[in-house]
Design an enzyme around this catalytic site. Structure first.
Site, short mmCIF file in Angstrom:
data_model
loop_
_atom_site.label_atom_id
_atom_site.label_comp_id
_atom_site.label_asym_id
_atom_site.label_seq_id
_atom_site.Cartn_x
_atom_site.Cartn_y
_atom_site.Cartn_z
CD GLN A 92 -3.61 -4.40 6.62
OE1 GLN A 92 -3.47 -3.45 5.86
NE2 GLN A 92 -4.26 -5.50 6.25
CE LYS A 144 -3.87 -2.30 2.20
NZ LYS A 144 -4.50 -2.77 3.44
CG ASP A 176 -10.05 -0.27 4.80
OD1 ASP A 176 -9.84 -0.52 3.59
OD2 ASP A 176 -9.36 -0.73 5.73
#
Ligand code: NDP
Length: 296
Positions: free
Chosen positions: A98, A54, A121
């Site tokens: 994460q 990422k 997200d």
């Protein structure tokens, strides 16, 4: 019939190019550079790989990447304090924590502490509600990428029968909401669904997000259907570790009209959509026009 292969790697590269071009214009015309903060707690090897990837792709499209690597024993209070700082930081337009988090941390509490406008997200309860009510939301990356590929391949999805296998908050449920938003007739199947093969056989669009290697076989697929295989499963085959999806590729590809391979299908789209979401969040935060074709 042999299915057309939907090339997620090439599609994702195209999205990254679009994002990079828009970022370059933002920086040149407005002096704004989108920034993505990624928070990793602990040393889960798979998470470390994702976070590295990422960060690298964020920089490659011209955005700023801020990585926060915290010890596995980090307290909830310290993690929440970091999120509060990132929420208040005007250089940070997207925040991603994460998952999975170590067991002593409450993932729902942590995700819901992120400013919804920076929740790239799309897991914050506000974004879940906005998506569910058809309002402008930050949309979870994997379903967003799957939707983009479906729209690109099929054009209008209106009136098509879609079966989503899996009802997770990360993939199955938001995928179903997006398909409903595009006027599909949506069925969500799960582990208690009766006669799953018969349910899947009705579908013009099949999205498999189960986590069971090669569960969906060609005899479940209606001829000509479009198959989106979200699954990523590592299995041992002929003495090697290989990646396979939730669909048995060869038998499904023999019947389907189009199919995403694993690897190289949905997988690459997820990070590309994370970058797209970060750009969208940055444009919204600055009251600027959003990039076209990169949102739901
Ligand atoms: P979850 O484990 O959270 O959800 C799996 C879903 O599948 C559940 O709803 C479960 O039903 C359902 N299920 C399990 N067994 C069966 C069965 N025998 N028949 C029908 N349904 C079943 O997984 P995720 O949604 O997080 O992920 C799904 C897959 O997608 C995984 O392989 C994961 O690795 C992959 N993935 C890929 C991403 C990418 O970037 N390409 C990103 C995220 C995930 P129930 O609710 O009844 O238990």
């Amino acid at each position: 019939m042999s299915a057309q292969v939907i090339d997620g790697k090439a599609f994702a590269a195209g999205i990254r190019d679009k994002v990079a071009a828009h970022v370059a214009r933002l920086t040149a015309d407005h002096g704004i550079t989108p920034g993505l903060a990624v928070v990793l707690v602990g040393e889960d090897p798979a998470s470390q790989v994702y976070v590295r990837s990422k960060g690298k792709q964020t920089v490659e499209v011209g955005m700023n990447s801020y990585e926060h690597k915290l010890d596995a024993a980090t307290s909830e209070a310290d993690l929440l304090a970091l999120i509060a700082r990132l929420n208040a930081d005007p250089a940070v337009h997207g925040i991603l924590v994460q998952l999975p988090l170590p067991k002593h941390l409450d993932a729902d509490l942590v995700i819901n502490a992120i400013d919804p406008a920076k929740d790239v997200d799309g897991f914050h309860i506000s974004n879940v509600g906005l998506l569910g009510t058809g309002q402008k939301a930050m949309v979870p990356c994997t379903p967003l990428g799957s939707l983009m590929m479906l729209r690109d391949h099929l054009g209008s999805l209106s009136g098509l029968d879609a079966v989503v296998i899996g009802r997770s908050n990360i993939v199955g449920k938001p995928m179903a909401q997006l398909l409903l938003g595009d006027s599909c007739t949506v069925t969500i199947a799960h582990s208690r669904t009766k006669d799953l093969p018969a349910v899947v056989r009705r579908a013009d669009i099949v999205v498999a997000a189960v986590g069971r290697p090669e569960m969906v076989t060609g005899d479940w697929i209606r001829p000509g259907a479009t198959v989106i295989d979200v699954g990523i499963n590592r299995i041992e085959r002929d003495g090697k570790t290989v990646l396979v999806g939730d669909c048995h590729y060869d038998s499904c590809a023999a019947v389907a009209g189009a199919i995403t391979p694993v690897p190289g299908g949905v997988g690459p789209m997820t990070i590309a959509c994370l970058l797209a979401n970060t750009l969208t969040a940055c444009c919204r935060a600055n009251g600027l026009a959003e990039p076209e074709g990169l949102t739901a």
